[in-house]
Design a protein around this motif. Sequence first.
Motif, PDB file in Angstrom:
ATOM      1  N   VAL A 182       0.633  -1.109  -0.296  1.00  8.64           N
ATOM      2  CA  VAL A 182       0.265   0.271   0.067  1.00  8.64           C
ATOM      3  C   VAL A 182       0.728   1.371   0.531  1.00  8.64           C
ATOM      4  CG1 VAL A 182      -1.918   1.560   1.263  1.00  8.64           C
ATOM      5  CG2 VAL A 182      -1.694  -0.962   1.383  1.00  8.64           C
ATOM      6  N   LEU A 183       1.861   1.194   0.662  1.00 11.64           N
ATOM      7  CA  LEU A 183       3.322   2.510   1.184  1.00 11.64           C
ATOM      8  C   LEU A 183       4.042   2.200  -0.449  1.00 11.64           C
ATOM      9  CD1 LEU A 183       4.221   2.220   4.563  1.00 11.64           C
ATOM     10  CD2 LEU A 183       2.642   3.493   3.175  1.00 11.64           C
ATOM     11  N   GLY A 184       3.571   1.586  -1.269  1.00 13.24           N
ATOM     12  CA  GLY A 184       4.294   1.668  -2.822  1.00 13.24           C
ATOM     13  C   GLY A 184       5.875   1.034  -2.648  1.00 13.24           C
ATOM     14  N   ALA A 185       6.115   0.293  -1.705  1.00 16.20           N
ATOM     15  CA  ALA A 185       7.156  -0.813  -2.356  1.00 16.20           C
ATOM     16  C   ALA A 185       7.481  -1.332  -3.137  1.00 16.20           C
ATOM     17  CB  ALA A 185       7.533  -1.216  -0.480  1.00 16.20           C
ATOM     18  N   PRO A 186       8.364  -1.206  -3.751  1.00 14.03           N
ATOM     19  CA  PRO A 186       8.241  -2.013  -5.116  1.00 14.03           C
ATOM     20  C   PRO A 186       8.862  -4.020  -4.341  1.00 14.03           C
ATOM     21  CG  PRO A 186      10.382  -0.981  -4.590  1.00 14.03           C
ATOM     22  CD  PRO A 186       9.570  -0.283  -3.279  1.00 14.03           C
ATOM     23  N   ASP A 187       8.161  -4.950  -5.906  1.00 15.10           N
ATOM     24  CA  ASP A 187       8.008  -6.142  -4.909  1.00 15.10           C
ATOM     25  C   ASP A 187       9.278  -6.427  -4.747  1.00 15.10           C
ATOM     26  OD1 ASP A 187       5.418  -5.718  -5.749  1.00 15.10           O
ATOM     27  OD2 ASP A 187       5.718  -7.026  -7.802  1.00 15.10           O
ATOM     28  N   TRP A 188      10.750  -6.009  -5.454  1.00 13.75           N
ATOM     29  CA  TRP A 188      11.451  -6.802  -4.919  1.00 13.75           C
ATOM     30  C   TRP A 188      12.413  -5.926  -3.875  1.00 13.75           C
ATOM     31  CZ3 TRP A 188      16.163  -3.297  -4.150  1.00 13.75           C
ATOM     32  CH2 TRP A 188      15.737  -1.917  -4.327  1.00 13.75           C
ATOM     33  N   TRP A 189      11.897  -5.643  -3.399  1.00 13.36           N
ATOM     34  CA  TRP A 189      12.512  -3.896  -2.199  1.00 13.36           C
ATOM     35  C   TRP A 189      11.059  -5.920  -0.752  1.00 13.36           C
ATOM     36  CZ3 TRP A 189      15.529  -2.038   0.468  1.00 13.36           C
ATOM     37  CH2 TRP A 189      15.364  -0.930   2.107  1.00 13.36           C
ATOM     38  N   ILE A 190      10.530  -5.329  -0.942  1.00  5.17           N
ATOM     39  CA  ILE A 190       9.468  -6.554   0.481  1.00  5.17           C
ATOM     40  C   ILE A 190      10.234  -7.698  -0.259  1.00  5.17           C
ATOM     41  CG2 ILE A 190       7.661  -7.267   0.319  1.00  5.17           C
ATOM     42  CD1 ILE A 190       6.082  -4.852  -0.940  1.00  5.17           C
ATOM     43  N   ILE A 191      10.423  -8.410  -1.329  1.00  6.21           N
ATOM     44  CA  ILE A 191      10.855  -9.302  -1.246  1.00  6.21           C
ATOM     45  C   ILE A 191      12.406  -9.560  -0.419  1.00  6.21           C
ATOM     46  CG2 ILE A 191      12.292 -11.256  -2.646  1.00  6.21           C
ATOM     47  CD1 ILE A 191      10.043 -10.759  -4.379  1.00  6.21           C
ATOM     48  N   ILE A 192      13.158  -8.756  -0.459  1.00  2.00           N
ATOM     49  CA  ILE A 192      14.796  -8.786  -0.020  1.00  2.00           C
ATOM     50  C   ILE A 192      14.221  -8.226   1.398  1.00  2.00           C
ATOM     51  CG2 ILE A 192      17.108  -7.176   0.324  1.00  2.00           C
ATOM     52  CD1 ILE A 192      16.732  -7.121  -2.700  1.00  2.00           C
ATOM     53  N   LYS A 193      13.741  -7.395   1.980  1.00  2.00           N
ATOM     54  CA  LYS A 193      13.100  -6.801   3.184  1.00  2.00           C
ATOM     55  C   LYS A 193      12.769  -7.364   4.283  1.00  2.00           C
ATOM     56  CE  LYS A 193      13.885  -2.915   6.010  1.00  2.00           C
ATOM     57  NZ  LYS A 193      15.476  -2.620   6.663  1.00  2.00           N
ATOM     58  N   HIS A 194      11.627  -8.112   3.476  1.00  2.00           N
ATOM     59  CA  HIS A 194      10.873  -8.415   4.288  1.00  2.00           C
ATOM     60  C   HIS A 194      10.477 -10.306   4.476  1.00  2.00           C
ATOM     61  CE1 HIS A 194       8.972  -4.819   5.524  1.00  2.00           C
ATOM     62  NE2 HIS A 194       9.020  -4.450   4.653  1.00  2.00           N
ATOM     63  N   ILE A 195      10.388 -10.430   3.063  1.00  2.00           N
ATOM     64  CA  ILE A 195       9.820 -11.904   2.981  1.00  2.00           C
ATOM     65  C   ILE A 195      11.398 -13.144   3.832  1.00  2.00           C
ATOM     66  CG2 ILE A 195       9.440 -13.834   1.245  1.00  2.00           C
ATOM     67  CD1 ILE A 195       7.636 -11.698   0.120  1.00  2.00           C
ATOM     68  N   ILE A 196      12.448 -12.429   2.209  1.00  2.56           N
ATOM     69  CA  ILE A 196      13.409 -13.679   2.738  1.00  2.56           C
ATOM     70  C   ILE A 196      14.324 -13.328   3.751  1.00  2.56           C
ATOM     71  CG2 ILE A 196      16.106 -13.601   2.260  1.00  2.56           C
ATOM     72  CD1 ILE A 196      15.410 -11.852  -0.361  1.00  2.56           C
ATOM     73  N   PRO A 197      14.248 -12.464   5.216  1.00  8.22           N
ATOM     74  CA  PRO A 197      14.702 -12.366   6.240  1.00  8.22           C
ATOM     75  C   PRO A 197      13.891 -14.382   7.420  1.00  8.22           C
ATOM     76  CG  PRO A 197      14.595 -10.301   5.519  1.00  8.22           C
ATOM     77  CD  PRO A 197      13.960 -11.252   4.972  1.00  8.22           C
ATOM     78  N   ASN A 198      12.144 -13.394   6.876  1.00  2.05           N
ATOM     79  CA  ASN A 198      11.330 -14.222   7.841  1.00  2.05           C
ATOM     80  C   ASN A 198      11.254 -15.815   7.016  1.00  2.05           C
ATOM     81  OD1 ASN A 198       9.309 -12.572   9.440  1.00  2.05           O
ATOM     82  ND2 ASN A 198       9.965 -11.496   8.183  1.00  2.05           N
ATOM     83  N   ALA A 199      12.241 -15.449   6.062  1.00  2.65           N
ATOM     84  CA  ALA A 199      12.409 -17.333   5.758  1.00  2.65           C
ATOM     85  C   ALA A 199      13.503 -17.861   6.076  1.00  2.65           C
ATOM     86  CB  ALA A 199      12.232 -17.730   3.813  1.00  2.65           C
ATOM     87  N   ILE A 200      14.879 -16.998   6.568  1.00  8.27           N
ATOM     88  CA  ILE A 200      15.953 -18.261   6.791  1.00  8.27           C
ATOM     89  C   ILE A 200      16.055 -18.738   8.155  1.00  8.27           C
ATOM     90  CG2 ILE A 200      18.227 -16.743   7.873  1.00  8.27           C
ATOM     91  CD1 ILE A 200      17.990 -14.448   5.516  1.00  8.27           C
TER      92      ILE A 200
END
Length: 288
Positions: A182-200
């Motif tokens: 909603v805040l306009g973050a690009p998909d690549w940023w969401i994957i690197i910043k939020h998804i990958i750290p939670n998947a590690i």
Amino acid sequence: MKHAVSIIRIIIRKRSCFIGILIISTILLLGLLAPIIAEDPYKTNMNERLSPPSLKHPFGTDQLGRDLFSRVLYGARISLLVGIAISIISLTIGCFIGAISGYVGGIVDDIIGRIIDIFLAIPEIVFNIALVGVLCVSLKTTSSVWIVILAIVMTNWVTYARLTRGIVLSLKERDFILSAKVLGAPDWWIIIKHIIPNAIPPIIVLATLNVGNVIMTIASLGFLGLGIQPPTPELGQILNSGKNYFITAPWIMIFPGLAIMLTILGFNLIGDGIRDILEPKLRRVPNE
């Protein structure tokens, strides 16, 4: 610094993890020091062929009079380094494909999902044997370290892709991901910043356990004569060379077999320990 110290303390208290690290560190250290503490693994001496374990040859000698202690150390080093390299490459490829599949969804997810299903439907060792054969015929060469790495990576990435895909599917509908969109973050940023750290955390556990499976696959291919070719020492290949002498010289199979067992046991202990550390609910005893 304090965080690193606390992690070390947790690992030391977690006996299984500490023992696993100790086993793997010892094997890796002995392998790295092999040129200093062991003889030339290629040196033959027919006058000492099939000699039993002694002070001169702690693990005995093989059918060509080569020092088995040296060959096991060099073979363990090769298995460890190749196994870790395969796991890192597979992890990178699998996590990338799994993240794309889970995050993009739609037809992309359907196609990747069906590919994963096809790979999982065939026993991995059968797939590896077929791939080694195809690669050797295509490249007009015999099996080598690079062919073994390529063949195993081509099947091993699937496990990481399936796990990553499942994690991404469970994360991408979470409130913090939706808020970032909603805040306009690009998909690549969401994957690197939020998804990958939670998947590690779960990926680290899988990777640690998977190294043992990869080393077993390498040894299996070597035992079948499809792995790293002689005279390069490799544990599975050494086992294969000793099968005809199991009655008269059992040490040719016993010591490489023990090296394979200890290596796999070490990685399994590390994986179980890391899983319990990263998932506190699974800790049965807090100070174990």
